[in-house]
Design a protein around this motif. Structure first.
Motif, short mmCIF file in Angstrom:
data_model
loop_
_atom_site.label_atom_id
_atom_site.label_comp_id
_atom_site.label_asym_id
_atom_site.label_seq_id
_atom_site.Cartn_x
_atom_site.Cartn_y
_atom_site.Cartn_z
N ASP A 94 17.42 -19.79 11.05
CA ASP A 94 16.73 -20.25 9.84
C ASP A 94 15.57 -19.34 9.45
OD1 ASP A 94 18.43 -22.40 9.61
OD2 ASP A 94 17.08 -23.83 10.58
N SER A 95 15.07 -18.53 10.39
CA SER A 95 13.93 -17.66 10.07
C SER A 95 14.35 -16.42 9.29
CB SER A 95 13.22 -17.23 11.36
OG SER A 95 14.05 -16.39 12.15
N LEU A 96 15.64 -16.22 9.12
CA LEU A 96 16.15 -15.09 8.34
C LEU A 96 16.35 -15.50 6.88
CD1 LEU A 96 18.85 -13.92 10.89
CD2 LEU A 96 16.69 -12.74 10.41
N ASP A 97 16.16 -14.56 5.98
CA ASP A 97 16.37 -14.82 4.56
C ASP A 97 17.32 -13.77 4.03
OD1 ASP A 97 16.30 -15.26 1.83
OD2 ASP A 97 14.13 -15.56 1.74
N GLU A 98 18.52 -14.21 3.66
CA GLU A 98 19.52 -13.26 3.19
C GLU A 98 19.11 -12.60 1.87
OE1 GLU A 98 23.25 -15.07 2.31
OE2 GLU A 98 22.33 -16.90 1.51
#
Length: 327
Positions: free
Chosen positions: A197-201
């Motif tokens: 969840d800490s990644l942002d595509e």
């Protein structure tokens, strides 16, 4: 907003945006969506607002650079600004234990009566800072270097954020970026774990190289290896998907003094092996043995877990060699 602060906004690099508040301006290294994820715990929220990897960069003929700031919070007490002129480190300004949150920075650029110089100021990596003034000498020229939208993206926990280096230019991401001659976005957050969840595509920064360095906090966080495997696998899958166009390097945890203890999840070696097994399902990912990066020597660590400035120098050099050999 004053004209000077508007100019200052254009000089920040190593960030995704610059926030404007009633107090001043501050570089931001995460998207709003990512900040929302870190906001779930205050400790991580504070660390996500720290300025790891952020810089002031410009070409100027000014005889000095001055600014005032307020320290809103920090993960460590020390506070240092590192100054580079024409690619050479020349000075530091800061202290180990500042007594007041308000501070002033003033640096005279020696010999700058002869023309433009390229100035880089590495900002404190373990502090949340708002800048509320900026000043150059009268009639000075100042050209922004420009915020890059690609280069080196470093994902990880407190070791990636740079604890316990005192100097922001001594962290392994800062050293590695300089060695690779790439712009840096440091998205390390102290205390964090593998969490997809800490990644942002939709991250606007499009890296050529991505490093991932989690696991040491996961080791003491999870009760079972199955829980860890699920979280780690989801994260590695997401990184591989989001950055399929980049070179991805996953570091297993570096040495720590308690590595021979057994946690509910299992041993340190079992955790490392699990990370390697998960990455093996992604042939494009290069796995780097973290324990090969820093000698297992207590004096290279501030507390048995976090490298010192010297420890980070060893880590960055060894990491650079392994990455460079694959390019």
């Amino acid at each position: 907003m004053t004209e000077d602060l508007q100019r200052l906004k254009s000089l920040f690099t190593g960030c995704l945006s610059v926030a404007e508040t009633e107090e001043g301006v501050a570089p931001v290294r995460f998207t709003e969506r990512q900040l929302g994820v870190y906001a779930q715990k205050e400790a991580q929220s504070l660390r996500s607002r720290c300025l790891a990897g952020c810089r002031l960069e410009m070409r100027t003929d000014s005889e000095y650079i001055r600014f005032d700031y307020v320290r809103k919070g920090g993960a460590r007490k020390y506070l240092y600004f590192d100054i580079w002129v024409d690619g050479r480190w020349v000075a530091e300004i800061g202290e180990d234990n500042p007594e007041q949150p308000e501070g002033s920075f003033s640096y005279e650029i020696i010999g700058n009566r002869v023309g433009m110089k390229q100035i880089c100021i590495d900002l404190p990596h373990n502090a949340e800072i708002v800048f509320h003034s900026f000043q150059l000498s009268p009639n000075a020229l100042c050209e922004p270097i420009g915020q890059a939208h690609g280069g080196l993206l470093c994902l990880g926990d407190s070791i990636t954020q740079g604890m316990d280096a005192k100097h922001p230019s001594s962290t392994y991401p800062a050293l590695l970026a300089r060695a690779l001659e790439m712009p840096l976005l440091n998205q390390g957050v102290g205390g964090y774990i593998f969490n997809a969840d800490s990644l942002d595509e939709n991250l606007p920064f499009k890296p050529q190289i991505v490093t991932v360095a989690y696991g040491t906090n996961d080791w003491v966080r999870y009760e079972t290896m199955a829980q860890f495997r699920y979280q780690c696998s989801a994260y590695i899958d997401a990184v591989s998907r989001h950055y399929s166009y980049a070179r991805i390097f996953v570091m297993t945890p570096i040495w720590r003094s308690i590595r021979n203890e057994r946690k509910p999840l299992g041993t340190f070696d079992e955790l490392v092996q699990t990370i390697k097994e998960i990455c093996a399902d992604h042939p494009s990912i290069h796995v780097i043995d973290g324990e090969s990066l820093v000698a297992h020597c207590g004096r290279l660590f501030a507390d048995g877990t976090h490298p010192t400035d010297e420890g980070f120098a060893h880590m960055a050099l060894n990491l650079y060699k392994q990455i460079h050999n694959t390019l």
